[in-house]
Design a protein around this motif. Structure first.
Motif, PDB file in Angstrom:
ATOM      1  N   SER A 208       0.947  -1.257   0.076  1.00  0.00           N
ATOM      2  CA  SER A 208       0.009   0.036   0.049  1.00  0.00           C
ATOM      3  C   SER A 208       1.000   1.219  -0.053  1.00  0.00           C
ATOM      4  N   LYS A 209       0.249   2.387  -0.091  1.00  0.00           N
ATOM      5  CA  LYS A 209       1.135   3.622   0.035  1.00  0.00           C
ATOM      6  C   LYS A 209       0.257   4.590   1.084  1.00  0.00           C
ATOM      7  N   HIS A 210       0.107   3.828   2.255  1.00  0.00           N
ATOM      8  CA  HIS A 210      -0.561   4.262   3.175  1.00  0.00           C
ATOM      9  C   HIS A 210       0.176   4.942   4.303  1.00  0.00           C
ATOM     10  N   VAL A 211       0.225   6.202   4.689  1.00  0.00           N
ATOM     11  CA  VAL A 211       0.986   6.670   5.866  1.00  0.00           C
ATOM     12  C   VAL A 211       0.025   6.782   6.932  1.00  0.00           C
ATOM     13  N   VAL A 212       0.613   5.926   8.112  1.00  0.00           N
ATOM     14  CA  VAL A 212      -0.385   5.990   9.381  1.00  0.00           C
ATOM     15  C   VAL A 212       0.176   7.171  10.454  1.00  0.00           C
ATOM     16  N   LEU A 236       2.273  17.821  -0.552  1.00  0.00           N
ATOM     17  CA  LEU A 236       3.317  17.147  -1.296  1.00  0.00           C
ATOM     18  C   LEU A 236       3.078  15.734  -1.686  1.00  0.00           C
ATOM     19  N   MET A 237       2.524  15.211  -0.709  1.00  0.00           N
ATOM     20  CA  MET A 237       2.325  13.558  -0.894  1.00  0.00           C
ATOM     21  C   MET A 237       1.315  13.264  -1.980  1.00  0.00           C
ATOM     22  N   LEU A 238       0.268  14.413  -1.992  1.00  0.00           N
ATOM     23  CA  LEU A 238      -0.767  13.935  -3.005  1.00  0.00           C
ATOM     24  C   LEU A 238      -0.320  13.597  -4.397  1.00  0.00           C
ATOM     25  N   LYS A 239       0.858  14.146  -4.690  1.00  0.00           N
ATOM     26  CA  LYS A 239       1.518  13.668  -5.975  1.00  0.00           C
ATOM     27  C   LYS A 239       1.511  12.360  -6.243  1.00  0.00           C
ATOM     28  N   GLU A 240       1.616  11.408  -4.986  1.00  0.00           N
ATOM     29  CA  GLU A 240       2.104  10.030  -5.035  1.00  0.00           C
ATOM     30  C   GLU A 240       0.909   9.077  -5.342  1.00  0.00           C
ATOM     31  N   PRO A 241       0.941   8.430  -6.476  1.00  0.00           N
ATOM     32  CA  PRO A 241      -0.151   7.492  -6.838  1.00  0.00           C
ATOM     33  C   PRO A 241      -0.424   6.704  -5.565  1.00  0.00           C
ATOM     34  N   ASP A 242      -1.729   6.533  -5.320  1.00  0.00           N
ATOM     35  CA  ASP A 242      -2.324   5.668  -4.320  1.00  0.00           C
ATOM     36  C   ASP A 242      -2.250   5.985  -2.984  1.00  0.00           C
ATOM     37  N   TYR A 243      -1.489   7.057  -2.628  1.00  0.00           N
ATOM     38  CA  TYR A 243      -1.234   7.649  -1.257  1.00  0.00           C
ATOM     39  C   TYR A 243      -2.374   8.019  -0.378  1.00  0.00           C
ATOM     40  N   LYS A 265      -8.209  15.995   1.175  1.00  0.00           N
ATOM     41  CA  LYS A 265      -8.130  14.757   0.095  1.00  0.00           C
ATOM     42  C   LYS A 265      -7.433  13.547   0.341  1.00  0.00           C
ATOM     43  N   ASN A 266      -7.857  12.285   0.113  1.00  0.00           N
ATOM     44  CA  ASN A 266      -7.093  11.048   0.644  1.00  0.00           C
ATOM     45  C   ASN A 266      -6.644  11.182   2.067  1.00  0.00           C
ATOM     46  N   VAL A 267      -7.223  11.656   2.995  1.00  0.00           N
ATOM     47  CA  VAL A 267      -7.209  11.400   4.421  1.00  0.00           C
ATOM     48  C   VAL A 267      -8.453  10.533   4.922  1.00  0.00           C
ATOM     49  N   GLN A 336      12.674  17.785   4.531  1.00  0.00           N
ATOM     50  CA  GLN A 336      13.585  16.804   4.970  1.00  0.00           C
ATOM     51  C   GLN A 336      12.516  15.616   5.087  1.00  0.00           C
ATOM     52  N   PHE A 337      11.373  15.825   5.803  1.00  0.00           N
ATOM     53  CA  PHE A 337      10.468  14.666   6.345  1.00  0.00           C
ATOM     54  C   PHE A 337       9.792  14.236   5.067  1.00  0.00           C
ATOM     55  N   TYR A 338       9.355  14.994   4.231  1.00  0.00           N
ATOM     56  CA  TYR A 338       8.749  14.638   2.972  1.00  0.00           C
ATOM     57  C   TYR A 338       9.927  13.492   2.090  1.00  0.00           C
ATOM     58  N   GLY A 339      11.236  14.166   2.301  1.00  0.00           N
ATOM     59  CA  GLY A 339      12.036  13.548   1.424  1.00  0.00           C
ATOM     60  C   GLY A 339      12.293  12.093   2.095  1.00  0.00           C
ATOM     61  N   LYS A 340      12.229  11.875   3.304  1.00  0.00           N
ATOM     62  CA  LYS A 340      12.309  10.640   3.921  1.00  0.00           C
ATOM     63  C   LYS A 340      11.349   9.593   3.608  1.00  0.00           C
ATOM     64  N   ILE A 341      10.117  10.291   3.525  1.00  0.00           N
ATOM     65  CA  ILE A 341       9.098   9.363   3.068  1.00  0.00           C
ATOM     66  C   ILE A 341       9.075   8.728   1.758  1.00  0.00           C
ATOM     67  N   LYS A 342       9.556   9.951   1.010  1.00  0.00           N
ATOM     68  CA  LYS A 342       9.594   9.570  -0.522  1.00  0.00           C
ATOM     69  C   LYS A 342      10.756   8.472  -0.717  1.00  0.00           C
ATOM     70  N   GLN A 343      11.730   8.627   0.041  1.00  0.00           N
ATOM     71  CA  GLN A 343      12.851   7.639  -0.023  1.00  0.00           C
ATOM     72  C   GLN A 343      12.302   6.233   0.213  1.00  0.00           C
ATOM     73  N   LEU A 344      11.494   6.164   1.394  1.00  0.00           N
ATOM     74  CA  LEU A 344      11.081   4.661   1.539  1.00  0.00           C
ATOM     75  C   LEU A 344      10.080   4.317   0.989  1.00  0.00           C
ATOM     76  N   PHE A 345       9.076   4.986   0.007  1.00  0.00           N
ATOM     77  CA  PHE A 345       8.162   4.906  -0.703  1.00  0.00           C
ATOM     78  C   PHE A 345       8.844   4.273  -2.089  1.00  0.00           C
ATOM     79  N   ASP A 346       9.980   4.803  -2.417  1.00  0.00           N
ATOM     80  CA  ASP A 346      10.680   4.471  -3.584  1.00  0.00           C
ATOM     81  C   ASP A 346      11.595   3.200  -3.437  1.00  0.00           C
ATOM     82  N   ASP A 347      11.841   2.837  -2.152  1.00  0.00           N
ATOM     83  CA  ASP A 347      12.884   1.754  -1.880  1.00  0.00           C
ATOM     84  C   ASP A 347      12.284   0.975  -0.908  1.00  0.00           C
TER      85      ASP A 347
END
Length: 389
Positions: A208-212, A236-243, A265-267, A336-347
């Motif tokens: 999933s792409k769910h942040v909890v 920023l996260m709304l750009k991510e598919p299925d987030y 939106k998406n909350v 930085q916070f957004y970058g860390k989430i994106k890093q884990l989403f991508d990897d």
């Protein structure tokens, strides 16, 4: 061996951080063979089913009325403590080998004639003076802000009074323990990590792409954390598919209108869910964007046990012993916070590695039972060879 455990809140169900810690410890003490008498002075009356569950681990339960009145604001003792003054008059059996105070709020029990001060151990959930100052920083309500500042100053005075009567301390936060030990080396103090509540840890499938975020929705510091995320990270996260951003917690029937001014939106909000299992299971990662607080944020520890790697602010993981970039990812600035989430989403492999490392750390360093047993033995408590399990 007989122990009186004194609580400011009924410990079950373990649906928020303080209860998780206290309830886990009660079960551990029962496993170690202690006969437990439980004394609770709180607002909410437990149900029969809740009482029956607790009776599986304790011999006796005594409930005491918490009585709050406006005049308590003028007392030198914090209102959270003064409202529990009935603890000084409760009929107790006495002859306890030890008395465990679950936090500063139950201080009035030290005035009870059946309590011997040399048997008392204080579980420090928070540095309450720091905690209430943090709550004052979190709330936008002027009246609440004044109240929290007042309580903070009163707890500073109370802590000095506590030191005159108690010399045994068990800290939930390694950071607060180290600070206390330097200032009071003669006290019998120890870092006792919160109990690990799961026998087998969970593991996310990272599909999933769910942040909890899970936390008490009535607490101003948790609300502030959610608002910070919604303002700075969520757009920023709304750009991510299925987030999706999943928020869950107990609101105590308070309004959630504080969310209305944000883009939702998406909350998805789960208000006072009966179970958190599916919410954890649906997640990819857990965020703890707290801006103010004290002690250990048990939501971080619970998330790791339930199979989610954690991205946190510095406040959100302090006192846990977890290490940035080894067990957890830490960021305080929004980009930085957004970058860390994106890093884990991508990897997903990096997310899995982080989770496995943090779970291994908890297995090794959060052995609540052994640490508590060793501490009690240092107080000349001897355990039978065959423990009660």
């Amino acid at each position: 061996m007989k122990m009186l455990v004194v609580c400011s809140d009924f410990p079950y169900p373990a649906d928020h951080g303080g209860r998780v810690d206290t309830w886990g410890r009660i079960k551990v003490l029962a496993e170690l063979g202690w006969k437990i008498h439980l004394l609770v002075c709180g607002k909410q009356m437990p149900s029969k089913e809740e009482m029956d569950t607790v009776y599986n681990y304790v011999e006796e339960i005594t409930l005491c009325d918490r009585r709050s009145k406006l005049a308590d604001l003028l007392h030198v003792i914090p209102m959270q403590v003064q409202s529990r003054s009935e603890l000084s008059n409760v009929e107790l059996a006495g002859d306890y080998d030890y008395v465990l105070l679950e936090g500063d709020y139950v201080y009035p029990v030290l005035q009870n004639p059946k309590i011997k001060h040399d048997t008392v151990i204080l579980r420090v959930h928070n540095d309450e003076a720091v905690y209430f100052k943090a709550l004052a920083n979190s709330t936008k309500n002027v009246v609440h802000k004044m109240y929290y500042h007042m309580e903070s100053r009163k707890f500073t005075i109370l802590q000095k009074k506590m030191l005159e009567k108690v010399d045994k301390y068990l800290f939930i936060s390694s950071k607060e323990f180290e600070s206390f030990r330097k200032q009071h080396p003669a006290a019998k103090s120890l870092f006792l990590p919160p109990p690990v509540t799961k026998v087998n840890f969970e593991a996310s499938d990272f599909r999933s792409k769910h942040v909890v975020f899970i936390g008490s929705l009535f607490m101003p510091n948790n609300r502030e954390a959610i608002q910070w995320y919604l303002e700075h990270i969520h757009p920023l996260m709304l750009k991510e598919p299925d987030y999706k951003f999943i928020i869950a917690g107990n609101s105590r029937k308070q309004s959630l209108s504080w969310l209305d001014s944000y883009n939702l939106k998406n909350v998805i909000v789960h208000d006072t869910p009966k179970s958190l299992d599916e919410i954890y299971r649906s997640g990819y990662l857990f965020v703890n964007p707290m801006q103010n607080g004290a002690g250990v944020k048990l939501k971080t520890i619970e998330a790791i046990q339930n199979g989610l790697p954690v991205i946190s602010t510095s406040i959100g993981y302090e006192g846990t012993g977890l290490v940035d970039n080894e067990h957890i990812m830490v960021a305080d600035r929004p980009e930085q916070f957004y970058g860390k989430i994106k890093q884990l989403f991508d990897d997903p492999q990096r997310a899995k590695s982080l989770l496995e490392s943090s779970q291994s750390f908890l297995r090794t360093h959060y052995n609540h039972k052994e640490v508590l047993k060793t501490y009690m033995q240092s107080l000349n408590v001897s355990y039978p060879v065959k423990q009660v399990l």
